[in-house]
Design a protein around this motif. Sequence first.
Motif, PDB file in Angstrom:
ATOM      1  N   ASP A   1       5.618  22.198  -3.658  1.00  6.32           N
ATOM      2  CA  ASP A   1       4.226  22.621  -3.742  1.00  6.32           C
ATOM      3  C   ASP A   1       3.583  21.965  -4.958  1.00  6.32           C
ATOM      4  O   ASP A   1       4.179  21.094  -5.595  1.00  6.32           O
ATOM      5  N   GLU A   2       2.376  22.412  -5.277  1.00  5.18           N
ATOM      6  CA  GLU A   2       1.614  21.783  -6.355  1.00  5.18           C
ATOM      7  C   GLU A   2       2.171  22.131  -7.741  1.00  5.18           C
ATOM      8  O   GLU A   2       1.670  21.629  -8.751  1.00  5.18           O
ATOM      9  N   THR A   3       3.192  22.982  -7.802  1.00  2.00           N
ATOM     10  CA  THR A   3       3.807  23.304  -9.095  1.00  2.00           C
ATOM     11  C   THR A   3       5.102  22.525  -9.330  1.00  2.00           C
ATOM     12  O   THR A   3       5.808  22.788 -10.299  1.00  2.00           O
TER      13      THR A   3
ATOM     14  N   TYR B   1      -0.134  16.681  -5.702  1.00  2.00           N
ATOM     15  CA  TYR B   1       0.634  17.126  -4.534  1.00  2.00           C
ATOM     16  C   TYR B   1      -0.218  16.993  -3.290  1.00  2.00           C
ATOM     17  O   TYR B   1      -1.406  17.373  -3.276  1.00  2.00           O
ATOM     18  N   ASP B   2       0.376  16.440  -2.219  1.00  2.00           N
ATOM     19  CA  ASP B   2      -0.303  16.307  -0.932  1.00  2.00           C
ATOM     20  C   ASP B   2       0.330  17.287   0.045  1.00  2.00           C
ATOM     21  O   ASP B   2       1.493  17.131   0.441  1.00  2.00           O
ATOM     22  N   GLU B   3      -0.423  18.333   0.410  1.00  2.00           N
ATOM     23  CA  GLU B   3       0.117  19.395   1.249  1.00  2.00           C
ATOM     24  C   GLU B   3       0.460  18.908   2.651  1.00  2.00           C
ATOM     25  O   GLU B   3       1.463  19.327   3.241  1.00  2.00           O
ATOM     26  N   GLU B   4      -0.336  18.000   3.189  1.00  2.00           N
ATOM     27  CA  GLU B   4      -0.122  17.540   4.567  1.00  2.00           C
ATOM     28  C   GLU B   4       1.228  16.857   4.742  1.00  2.00           C
ATOM     29  O   GLU B   4       1.903  17.036   5.761  1.00  2.00           O
TER      30      GLU B   4
ATOM     31  N   ASP C   1       0.830  -1.192   0.000  1.00  2.00           N
ATOM     32  CA  ASP C   1       0.000   0.000   0.000  1.00  2.00           C
ATOM     33  C   ASP C   1       0.870   1.249   0.000  1.00  2.00           C
ATOM     34  O   ASP C   1       1.946   1.291   0.558  1.00  2.00           O
ATOM     35  N   ASN C   2       0.414   2.268  -0.694  1.00  2.00           N
ATOM     36  CA  ASN C   2       0.999   3.603  -0.654  1.00  2.00           C
ATOM     37  C   ASN C   2      -0.157   4.560  -0.878  1.00  2.00           C
ATOM     38  O   ASN C   2      -0.361   5.068  -1.973  1.00  2.00           O
ATOM     39  N   LYS C   3      -0.909   4.792   0.165  1.00  2.00           N
ATOM     40  CA  LYS C   3      -2.218   5.422   0.055  1.00  2.00           C
ATOM     41  C   LYS C   3      -2.191   6.788  -0.621  1.00  2.00           C
ATOM     42  O   LYS C   3      -2.970   7.049  -1.532  1.00  2.00           O
ATOM     43  N   ILE C   4      -1.291   7.667  -0.193  1.00  2.00           N
ATOM     44  CA  ILE C   4      -1.283   9.030  -0.726  1.00  2.00           C
ATOM     45  C   ILE C   4      -1.002   9.038  -2.216  1.00  2.00           C
ATOM     46  O   ILE C   4      -1.702   9.671  -3.011  1.00  2.00           O
ATOM     47  N   ALA C   5       0.045   8.313  -2.618  1.00  2.00           N
ATOM     48  CA  ALA C   5       0.421   8.281  -4.027  1.00  2.00           C
ATOM     49  C   ALA C   5      -0.705   7.725  -4.887  1.00  2.00           C
ATOM     50  O   ALA C   5      -1.020   8.261  -5.952  1.00  2.00           O
ATOM     51  N   TYR C   6      -1.329   6.652  -4.407  1.00  2.00           N
ATOM     52  CA  TYR C   6      -2.406   6.044  -5.183  1.00  2.00           C
ATOM     53  C   TYR C   6      -3.613   6.968  -5.283  1.00  2.00           C
ATOM     54  O   TYR C   6      -4.254   7.063  -6.327  1.00  2.00           O
ATOM     55  N   GLU C   7      -3.945   7.660  -4.197  1.00  2.00           N
ATOM     56  CA  GLU C   7      -5.086   8.573  -4.239  1.00  2.00           C
ATOM     57  C   GLU C   7      -4.852   9.695  -5.245  1.00  2.00           C
ATOM     58  O   GLU C   7      -5.761  10.103  -5.970  1.00  2.00           O
ATOM     59  N   LEU C   8      -3.623  10.205  -5.299  1.00  2.00           N
ATOM     60  CA  LEU C   8      -3.305  11.251  -6.261  1.00  2.00           C
ATOM     61  C   LEU C   8      -3.440  10.736  -7.688  1.00  2.00           C
ATOM     62  O   LEU C   8      -3.996  11.407  -8.556  1.00  2.00           O
TER      63      LEU C   8
ATOM     64  N   ALA D   1       3.732  17.133   2.340  1.00  2.00           N
ATOM     65  CA  ALA D   1       4.686  17.827   1.468  1.00  2.00           C
ATOM     66  C   ALA D   1       5.260  16.873   0.426  1.00  2.00           C
ATOM     67  O   ALA D   1       6.467  16.794   0.210  1.00  2.00           O
ATOM     68  N   THR D   2       4.344  16.133  -0.237  1.00  2.00           N
ATOM     69  CA  THR D   2       4.753  15.108  -1.197  1.00  2.00           C
ATOM     70  C   THR D   2       4.191  15.406  -2.587  1.00  2.00           C
ATOM     71  O   THR D   2       2.984  15.563  -2.752  1.00  2.00           O
ATOM     72  N   ALA D   3       5.082  15.476  -3.567  1.00  2.00           N
ATOM     73  CA  ALA D   3       4.689  15.605  -4.967  1.00  2.00           C
ATOM     74  C   ALA D   3       4.856  14.248  -5.627  1.00  2.00           C
ATOM     75  O   ALA D   3       5.854  13.552  -5.398  1.00  2.00           O
ATOM     76  N   THR D   4       3.892  13.856  -6.441  1.00  2.00           N
ATOM     77  CA  THR D   4       3.909  12.545  -7.079  1.00  2.00           C
ATOM     78  C   THR D   4       3.945  12.703  -8.598  1.00  2.00           C
ATOM     79  O   THR D   4       3.255  13.553  -9.155  1.00  2.00           O
ATOM     80  N   PHE D   5       4.745  11.857  -9.238  1.00  2.00           N
ATOM     81  CA  PHE D   5       4.901  11.891 -10.685  1.00  2.00           C
ATOM     82  C   PHE D   5       4.682  10.494 -11.256  1.00  2.00           C
ATOM     83  O   PHE D   5       4.989   9.492 -10.602  1.00  2.00           O
ATOM     84  N   MET D   6       4.153  10.444 -12.457  1.00  2.00           N
ATOM     85  CA  MET D   6       3.988   9.178 -13.148  1.00  2.00           C
ATOM     86  C   MET D   6       4.947   9.136 -14.335  1.00  2.00           C
ATOM     87  O   MET D   6       4.973  10.049 -15.160  1.00  2.00           O
ATOM     88  N   LEU D   7       5.756   8.092 -14.398  1.00  2.00           N
ATOM     89  CA  LEU D   7       6.690   7.895 -15.502  1.00  2.00           C
ATOM     90  C   LEU D   7       6.132   6.855 -16.454  1.00  2.00           C
ATOM     91  O   LEU D   7       5.519   5.878 -16.027  1.00  2.00           O
ATOM     92  N   GLU D   8       6.363   7.067 -17.728  1.00  2.00           N
ATOM     93  CA  GLU D   8       6.002   6.071 -18.725  1.00  2.00           C
ATOM     94  C   GLU D   8       7.229   5.793 -19.584  1.00  2.00           C
ATOM     95  O   GLU D   8       7.855   6.723 -20.100  1.00  2.00           O
ATOM     96  N   ILE D   9       7.580   4.523 -19.719  1.00  2.00           N
ATOM     97  CA  ILE D   9       8.735   4.106 -20.512  1.00  2.00           C
ATOM     98  C   ILE D   9       8.260   3.168 -21.604  1.00  2.00           C
ATOM     99  O   ILE D   9       7.455   2.272 -21.361  1.00  2.00           O
TER     100      ILE D   9
END
Length: 337
Positions: free
Chosen positions: A116-118, A142-145, A56-63, A147-155
């Motif tokens: 931040d969200e940018t 981005y999850d403010e609580e 599980d990685n709740k925050i990343a998955y929710e984003l 301070a995590t920004a999430t990115f999706m990579l495609e290869i």
Amino acid sequence: MTVEDLYHGISEIQPKYLEEADTYKARKPARWKKWAAAACICVCFGSAVPVLAAGDNKIAYELLYMISPSAAQKLKPVRISCEDNGIKMEVAAANIEGHKATILVSMQDVKGNRLDETADLFDSYSIHTPYDQRGGCFFAGYDEETATATFMLEIEQMNEVLIPGDKITFSVGEILVGKKHSDLKLETIDLVELPVINNFKANPDISGYGGMDLDSLEEDKIRLMEPDEESAVVLEKGVALTGYGILDNELHVQVRYADILETDNHGRIYLKNENGEAVYDQYSVSFRDEDGRDNYQEYIFPIPADGLDSYEMWGEFWTCSNGPIKGNWQVTFPLTD
């Protein structure tokens, strides 16, 4: 970052994801890049982790669910991380299907509140596999609580399929934050009274091409305007209009993006017809100043002067006044069944 939208060497998040989202906000186009297979010295290794293991990685998955539920459902935990300059990078999850791999990566500020969200990886990332491939990176959220920004990579592998035992190395050198997006009508340009261009740039240091119709571009016949810095008009901080007019019965518009190596300032110029529909340039040509810091981009529209009176000129820009957060983040994770 597929030929992403060849349009400026950049493209929006793929339509298949946008169609699944209930709502979404405008995002910076993500550049697609191509890499040859290369050896990497890895600063952070993980033990063999089953890509299809439970976890599980709740925050990343929710984003990610906000952008693409189907992509989120396929991803399975990896959970390998490293830390530098007070920021933790974690490869949270991955999915491998034939030639294509999708990877979820998070960047968390564990010592402050600099993200931040940018947040933008600023084209400083690299993806390495044992084979030639191309890949892109898309901001997921981005999850403010935390301070995590999430990115999706495609290869996408060019010729070979990733198999168990192969390793993927992902590295990042800079994170850009505090970016601004704007989309505005350019009142400065009078499309009824357009000057004829007769002052040309001698031996421009051309740095790239883009556009909707690159096949029509004849490189040996390109003529670009000499930037008119004395009459330059600031459109946004870091963006200035340095010339426009008619050349060979086509509309040319030139913009200077300042200090691109530190700010990633960039954008696009486009027209709107009387129905409010966007009309993009046929192609654009970029060249650098003598110091290589500022980038000039000249947009060419194949519309004669007498056909422009029903159009409006618009500009969409992504700018930043902050320098990047620098670090050395790198993780390697092997694939298993």
